[in-house]
Enzyme design. Sequence first.
Site, PDB file in Angstrom:
ATOM      1  N   ASP A 133      -8.609  -4.410   3.578  1.00 60.32           N
ATOM      2  CA  ASP A 133      -8.044  -3.069   3.777  1.00 60.32           C
ATOM      3  C   ASP A 133      -8.968  -2.014   3.161  1.00 60.32           C
ATOM      4  O   ASP A 133      -8.697  -0.810   3.270  1.00 60.32           O
ATOM      5  CB  ASP A 133      -6.603  -2.969   3.260  1.00 60.32           C
ATOM      6  N   ASP A 158      -6.236  -8.894   5.578  1.00 61.49           N
ATOM      7  CA  ASP A 158      -5.710  -8.302   4.348  1.00 61.49           C
ATOM      8  C   ASP A 158      -4.430  -7.528   4.673  1.00 61.49           C
ATOM      9  O   ASP A 158      -4.423  -6.678   5.570  1.00 61.49           O
ATOM     10  CB  ASP A 158      -6.776  -7.327   3.814  1.00 61.49           C
ATOM     11  N   LYS A 196      -4.303 -12.167   3.006  1.00 62.41           N
ATOM     12  CA  LYS A 196      -4.508 -11.912   1.581  1.00 62.41           C
ATOM     13  C   LYS A 196      -3.561 -10.812   1.143  1.00 62.41           C
ATOM     14  O   LYS A 196      -3.325  -9.864   1.887  1.00 62.41           O
ATOM     15  CB  LYS A 196      -5.955 -11.481   1.305  1.00 62.41           C
ATOM     16  N   GLU A 240      -2.196  -8.496  -2.557  1.00 63.31           N
ATOM     17  CA  GLU A 240      -2.448  -8.185  -3.962  1.00 63.31           C
ATOM     18  C   GLU A 240      -1.174  -8.376  -4.787  1.00 63.31           C
ATOM     19  O   GLU A 240      -0.091  -8.015  -4.350  1.00 63.31           O
ATOM     20  CB  GLU A 240      -2.907  -6.723  -4.093  1.00 63.31           C
ATOM     21  N   GLU A 300     -10.522  -9.587  -9.097  1.00 65.55           N
ATOM     22  CA  GLU A 300     -11.319  -8.355  -8.983  1.00 65.55           C
ATOM     23  C   GLU A 300     -11.304  -7.588 -10.308  1.00 65.55           C
ATOM     24  O   GLU A 300     -10.244  -7.397 -10.928  1.00 65.55           O
ATOM     25  CB  GLU A 300     -10.777  -7.453  -7.856  1.00 65.55           C
TER      26      GLU A 300
HETATM   27  O1  KIV Z   1     -10.133  -4.936   0.856  1.00 66.09           O
HETATM   28  C1  KIV Z   1     -11.093  -5.600   0.457  1.00 66.09           C
HETATM   29  O2  KIV Z   1     -12.223  -5.480   0.936  1.00 66.09           O
HETATM   30  C2  KIV Z   1     -10.852  -6.522  -0.633  1.00 66.09           C
HETATM   31  C3  KIV Z   1     -12.038  -7.162  -1.269  1.00 66.09           C
HETATM   32  C4  KIV Z   1     -12.694  -6.207  -2.168  1.00 66.09           C
HETATM   33  C5  KIV Z   1     -11.677  -8.414  -1.980  1.00 66.09           C
HETATM   34  O3  KIV Z   1      -9.746  -6.741  -1.012  1.00 66.09           O
END
Ligand code: KIV
Length: 265
Positions: free
Chosen positions: A45, A84, A114, A116, A182
Amino acid sequence: MPGITVPDIVRMKADGRRIVMVTAYDYAFARLADEAGVDVVLVGDSLGMVVQGHSTTLPVTVDQMVYHTTIVRRGVEKALVVGDMPFLSYQANRDDAVWNAGRFLKEAGAAAVKLEGGVAISDTIASMVKADIPVMGHVGLRPQAVHAMGGYKVQGRGLDAQRVLDDALAVEAAGAFSIVLEGVPAELAARITGALKIPTIGIGAGSDCDGQVLVMHDMLGLFDRPSPKFSKRYADLGAATIEAFRRYGDEVRSGKFPGDEHTIA
Ligand code: KIV
């Protein structure tokens, strides 16, 4: 089906093979990353910042992420494609979270999503895993929590280390197959990597993680804002592109382009 699967990524940790992950947002660059042999293409994202020009990732929508994941997926033959989940697509309630996550697999052809968060979203991760949606976690500096964190700040220094470790353990216990670390001190990342069975993929988390990820626009010199200290520039495509556009402009203005070889008789 792409060549590299979720179990392959998990096995790489046991085999001591480092995981190479990079972000991509469209067909052309996804194809190049795949041809270069990266293991995982993440449709991050971060596109909210590097592609759309926002100052944070917060405005990105599920529809936009599903669209970009679809066009990335078309460019990839071998790498694992991970989509994401954007801000508020999984935090509000678990049913919506599972439906939104499912769109990445069903509509876009991703193999995994993915998201968070740690302890606070571990139940949500478990619900996705129960629905056979493979999940990559993301703890430490969470860009979607930029306002809650008071900026893009390193997480897990001093006494705060235990909180980040607990988040990582919760993500693993919920069934995630891997986790992004991160913006955490290298020593903490090494400790988390040692404590988890699932692979850790670091960005600004030192060299002891099981793999690394970089944002494509940072590593290729395509972003107009300063790259984070932990990012490395492997090419300057920004400068090369400006030069190409300049030469084209000069040749159009001077009448050199199109020449005979570019002209249909
Ligand atoms: O959105 C993204 O590119 C990420 C990476 C930095 C891991 O979450």
